[in-house]
Design an enzyme around this catalytic site. Structure first.
Site, PDB file in Angstrom:
ATOM      1  N   ASN A 146       0.813  -1.069  -0.318  1.00 15.17           N
ATOM      2  CA  ASN A 146      -0.018   0.035  -0.009  1.00 15.17           C
ATOM      3  C   ASN A 146       1.074   1.168  -0.053  1.00 15.17           C
ATOM      4  O   ASN A 146       1.399   1.474   0.967  1.00 15.17           O
ATOM      5  CB  ASN A 146      -1.045   0.090   1.210  1.00 15.17           C
ATOM      6  CG  ASN A 146      -1.797   1.305   1.451  1.00 15.17           C
ATOM      7  OD1 ASN A 146      -1.762   1.991   0.545  1.00 15.17           O
ATOM      8  ND2 ASN A 146      -2.359   1.494   2.466  1.00 15.17           N
ATOM      9  N   LYS A 184       0.147   4.315  -0.296  1.00 21.14           N
ATOM     10  CA  LYS A 184      -0.461   5.645   0.309  1.00 21.14           C
ATOM     11  C   LYS A 184      -0.274   6.905  -0.589  1.00 21.14           C
ATOM     12  O   LYS A 184      -0.187   6.479  -2.076  1.00 21.14           O
ATOM     13  CB  LYS A 184       0.081   5.709   1.660  1.00 21.14           C
ATOM     14  CG  LYS A 184      -0.096   4.366   2.615  1.00 21.14           C
ATOM     15  CD  LYS A 184       0.086   4.426   3.813  1.00 21.14           C
ATOM     16  CE  LYS A 184       0.124   3.304   4.891  1.00 21.14           C
ATOM     17  NZ  LYS A 184       0.151   3.367   6.175  1.00 21.14           N
ATOM     18  N   HIS A 217      -9.351   1.497   5.142  1.00 19.66           N
ATOM     19  CA  HIS A 217      -7.941   1.628   5.808  1.00 19.66           C
ATOM     20  C   HIS A 217      -8.164   2.742   6.925  1.00 19.66           C
ATOM     21  O   HIS A 217      -9.046   3.487   6.811  1.00 19.66           O
ATOM     22  CB  HIS A 217      -6.990   2.113   4.976  1.00 19.66           C
ATOM     23  CG  HIS A 217      -5.627   2.301   5.437  1.00 19.66           C
ATOM     24  ND1 HIS A 217      -5.234   3.066   6.289  1.00 19.66           N
ATOM     25  CD2 HIS A 217      -4.613   1.348   5.247  1.00 19.66           C
ATOM     26  CE1 HIS A 217      -3.844   2.763   6.582  1.00 19.66           C
ATOM     27  NE2 HIS A 217      -3.498   1.544   5.786  1.00 19.66           N
ATOM     28  N   GLU A 223      -6.501   5.063   7.803  1.00 20.56           N
ATOM     29  CA  GLU A 223      -6.273   6.294   7.544  1.00 20.56           C
ATOM     30  C   GLU A 223      -7.683   7.064   6.788  1.00 20.56           C
ATOM     31  O   GLU A 223      -7.650   8.093   6.925  1.00 20.56           O
ATOM     32  CB  GLU A 223      -5.013   6.519   6.722  1.00 20.56           C
ATOM     33  CG  GLU A 223      -3.626   6.329   7.492  1.00 20.56           C
ATOM     34  CD  GLU A 223      -2.697   5.504   6.631  1.00 20.56           C
ATOM     35  OE1 GLU A 223      -2.787   5.783   5.456  1.00 20.56           O
ATOM     36  OE2 GLU A 223      -1.660   4.927   7.499  1.00 20.56           O
ATOM     37  N   GLU A 240      -4.952  -4.526  10.904  1.00 17.98           N
ATOM     38  CA  GLU A 240      -4.057  -3.725  10.708  1.00 17.98           C
ATOM     39  C   GLU A 240      -4.313  -2.780  12.197  1.00 17.98           C
ATOM     40  O   GLU A 240      -4.879  -1.983  12.069  1.00 17.98           O
ATOM     41  CB  GLU A 240      -4.296  -2.707   9.486  1.00 17.98           C
ATOM     42  CG  GLU A 240      -3.914  -3.224   8.099  1.00 17.98           C
ATOM     43  CD  GLU A 240      -3.309  -2.058   7.181  1.00 17.98           C
ATOM     44  OE1 GLU A 240      -2.501  -2.708   6.580  1.00 17.98           O
ATOM     45  OE2 GLU A 240      -3.904  -1.110   7.357  1.00 17.98           O
ATOM     46  N   GLY A 269       3.083   2.765  10.538  1.00 16.01           N
ATOM     47  CA  GLY A 269       3.816   3.588  10.090  1.00 16.01           C
ATOM     48  C   GLY A 269       4.674   4.053  11.632  1.00 16.01           C
ATOM     49  O   GLY A 269       5.287   4.795  11.717  1.00 16.01           O
ATOM     50  N   SER A 289       3.731  -1.813  10.108  1.00 12.80           N
ATOM     51  CA  SER A 289       5.337  -2.037  10.327  1.00 12.80           C
ATOM     52  C   SER A 289       5.651  -3.392  10.029  1.00 12.80           C
ATOM     53  O   SER A 289       6.640  -3.945  10.660  1.00 12.80           O
ATOM     54  CB  SER A 289       5.667  -1.560  11.707  1.00 12.80           C
ATOM     55  OG  SER A 289       5.183  -0.269  11.897  1.00 12.80           O
TER      56      SER A 289
HETATM   57  P1  13P Z   1       3.457   0.649   7.636  1.00  8.44           P
HETATM   58  O1  13P Z   1       3.923  -0.773   7.061  1.00  8.44           O
HETATM   59  O2  13P Z   1       4.060   1.664   7.015  1.00  8.44           O
HETATM   60  O3  13P Z   1       3.350   0.411   8.913  1.00  8.44           O
HETATM   61  O4  13P Z   1       2.031   0.667   7.067  1.00  8.44           O
HETATM   62  C1  13P Z   1       0.988  -0.383   7.120  1.00  8.44           C
HETATM   63  C2  13P Z   1      -0.331   0.056   6.351  1.00  8.44           C
HETATM   64  O5  13P Z   1      -0.832   0.870   6.806  1.00  8.44           O
HETATM   65  C3  13P Z   1      -0.634  -0.733   5.084  1.00  8.44           C
HETATM   66  O6  13P Z   1      -1.772  -0.436   4.812  1.00  8.44           O
END
Ligand code: 13P
Length: 256
Positions: A9, A11, A96, A98, A168, A174, A214
């Site tokens: 992903n 982003k 997601h 976010e 997640e 992140g 992560s």
């Molecule tokens: P990270 O691997 O940067 O923690 O992000 C995970 C994520 O949100 C995947 O959708």
């Protein structure tokens, strides 16, 4: 019996030119998906056609990060499943954290999106996960099962068998913090048991439940070796060809 799904992903990273560059680097390392491993990258919508052209002739699939649940119309900035279908993209990330946190995504809109995505024969990757506060209050099981119940509301077993679920934990996204393999396995098993109760064993055995938060080359093996962890939805580590391909290699080793 389930394939691993190793998905990036991206982003809000990588326009069309930098998408090409990253995927040229990735395809220098991987072109054929190893046996029982699927590889997917989800760049921003503006870079999807560039990604598809960069991975042409390889086994790497391309997906998008968001779609509208409407067909078309006056919805500035949105993209529709119909537009996705004009490309060869296959998967859509939905729900997601976010999007839930910054863009007003709710359980109800996740459900509408999942139905639209399935109706158009794309594969939804439904993201669920608890906040740190919810875990500290021991509400994580209930929170995640409720998110899944809402996302799948009104779907028949047949449709459910083609979704992907991404667990997640919000506190691991992140942050460099990862769920321990035991925490991941516990939640994935809970999700799979819940699917079995509601939709039957056959469906629950077929649904890919991937972990996100992560995942990196150094922790991929311990996470992916858990019985109910069927892959990863990877943020930061998918933005570098070498770290993403290292995670693919781990999956290949475990699948082999
Ligand atoms: P990270 O691997 O940067 O923690 O992000 C995970 C994520 O949100 C995947 O959708």
């Amino acid at each position: 019996m389930r394939n691993f799904l190793i998905a990036g992903n991206w982003k809000m990273n990588k326009g069309p030119a930098s998408t090409r560059e990253l995927l040229d680097n990735l395809t220098n390392e991987v072109t054929e998906a190893p046996d029982k491993v699927e590889i997917l990258v989800c760049p921003p919508a503006i870079s999807v056609t560039s990604a598809l052209s960069a991975v042409e002739g390889t086994d790497i699939k391309v997906g998008v990060q968001h779609v509208s649940y409407e067909d078309d119309g006056a919805l500035t900035g949105e993209i529709s499943t119909g537009m996705v279908l004009e490309t060869d993209a296959t998967h859509v990330i939905v729900g997601h954290s976010e999007r839930r946190q910054y863009f007003g995504e709710t359980d109800a809109t996740v459900n509408k999106r999942v139905k639209k995505i399935l109706e158009d024969d794309l594969v939804p990757i439904i993201c669920v996960g608890e906040s740190l506060e919810q875990r500290q209050k021991d509400q994580h099981h209930r929170v995640v099962l409720n998110q899944i119940k809402a996302a799948l509301n009104g779907l028949e077993a047949d449709a459910v068998s083609s979704v992907v679920i991404a667990y997640e934990p919000v506190w691991a996204i992140g942050t460099g913090e990862t769920a321990t393999p035991e925490q991941a396995q516990e939640m994935h098993e809970l999700i799979r048991d819940d699917l079995a109760d509601k939709f039957g064993e056959e469906v629950s055995d077929s649904v890919q439940i991937v972990y996100g938060g992560s995942m990196k080359p150094h922790n991929a093996e311990e996470l992916l070796s858990q019985t109910d962890v069927d892959g990863g939805l990877i943020g930061g580590a998918s933005l570098k060809a070498d770290s993403f391909s290292d995670i693919i290699s781990v999956a290949a080793k475990l699948a082999g």
